[in-house]
Scaffold this motif. Structure first.
Motif, mmCIF file in Angstrom:
data_model
loop_
_atom_site.group_PDB
_atom_site.id
_atom_site.type_symbol
_atom_site.label_atom_id
_atom_site.label_comp_id
_atom_site.label_asym_id
_atom_site.label_seq_id
_atom_site.Cartn_x
_atom_site.Cartn_y
_atom_site.Cartn_z
ATOM 1 N N ILE A 91 0.809 -1.140 0.162
ATOM 2 C CA ILE A 91 0.059 0.236 -0.079
ATOM 3 C C ILE A 91 1.058 1.232 0.114
ATOM 4 N N SER A 92 0.529 2.172 -1.051
ATOM 5 C CA SER A 92 1.327 3.356 -0.876
ATOM 6 C C SER A 92 0.652 4.418 -0.830
ATOM 7 N N ASN A 93 -0.695 4.372 -0.798
ATOM 8 C CA ASN A 93 -1.321 5.745 -0.787
ATOM 9 C C ASN A 93 -2.731 5.644 0.178
ATOM 10 N N GLU A 94 -2.557 5.348 1.363
ATOM 11 C CA GLU A 94 -3.572 5.072 2.357
ATOM 12 C C GLU A 94 -4.370 6.491 2.612
ATOM 13 N N ARG A 95 -5.718 6.351 2.714
ATOM 14 C CA ARG A 95 -6.602 7.378 2.976
ATOM 15 C C ARG A 95 -7.696 7.194 3.330
ATOM 16 N N SER A 96 -8.786 7.873 3.909
ATOM 17 C CA SER A 96 -10.226 7.781 4.304
ATOM 18 C C SER A 96 -11.245 7.190 2.944
ATOM 19 N N PHE A 97 -11.890 6.231 3.077
ATOM 20 C CA PHE A 97 -12.691 5.568 1.950
ATOM 21 C C PHE A 97 -13.553 6.589 1.571
ATOM 22 N N LEU A 98 -13.645 7.917 2.179
ATOM 23 C CA LEU A 98 -14.748 8.924 1.712
ATOM 24 C C LEU A 98 -13.915 10.061 1.156
ATOM 25 N N GLU A 99 -12.654 9.920 0.955
ATOM 26 C CA GLU A 99 -11.989 10.911 0.211
ATOM 27 C C GLU A 99 -11.750 10.808 -1.324
#
Length: 99
Positions: A91-99
């Motif tokens: 994984i290289s770009n973790e963020r909230s699923f709402l973004e």
């Protein structure tokens, strides 16, 4: 970040014993450096299928875990009694699923 997710397949008659034994592994693993999340859950008792989801800070943390637990009593007991179907995701770009 590394995510591992997949299944452990057991004989249905082994599910309760495996579930009890894996809890000690889960507790100790969660305390390891680089472990961000570590869980096993029963998905289907009749099929003997457990789901595992793991998040590791990096490859080094995951390899430290594997090397530390390879000779562990848990794996000696269960290694030949389970079949793992677990995938690894980098994984290289973790963020909230709402973004």
């Amino acid at each position: 970040m590394i995510i591992l997710m997949g299944y452990v397949h057991l004989k249905p008659s082994d599910v309760n014993e495996f579930t009890a034994d894996v809890q000690a592994v889960v507790s100790s693993t969660r305390a390891e450096k680089g472990c961000l999340f570590y869980a096993f859950t029963l998905e289907d008792a009749r099929e003997g299928r457990m789901l595992t989801v793991q998040r590791w800070q990096d490859q080094e943390s995951l390899m430290d875990h594997v090397e530390r637990h390879e000779p562990a009593p848990f794996l000696k007991k269960w290694g030949s009694r389970m079949r793992m179907d677990i995938q690894r995701y980098d994984i290289s770009n973790e963020r909230s699923f709402l973004e």
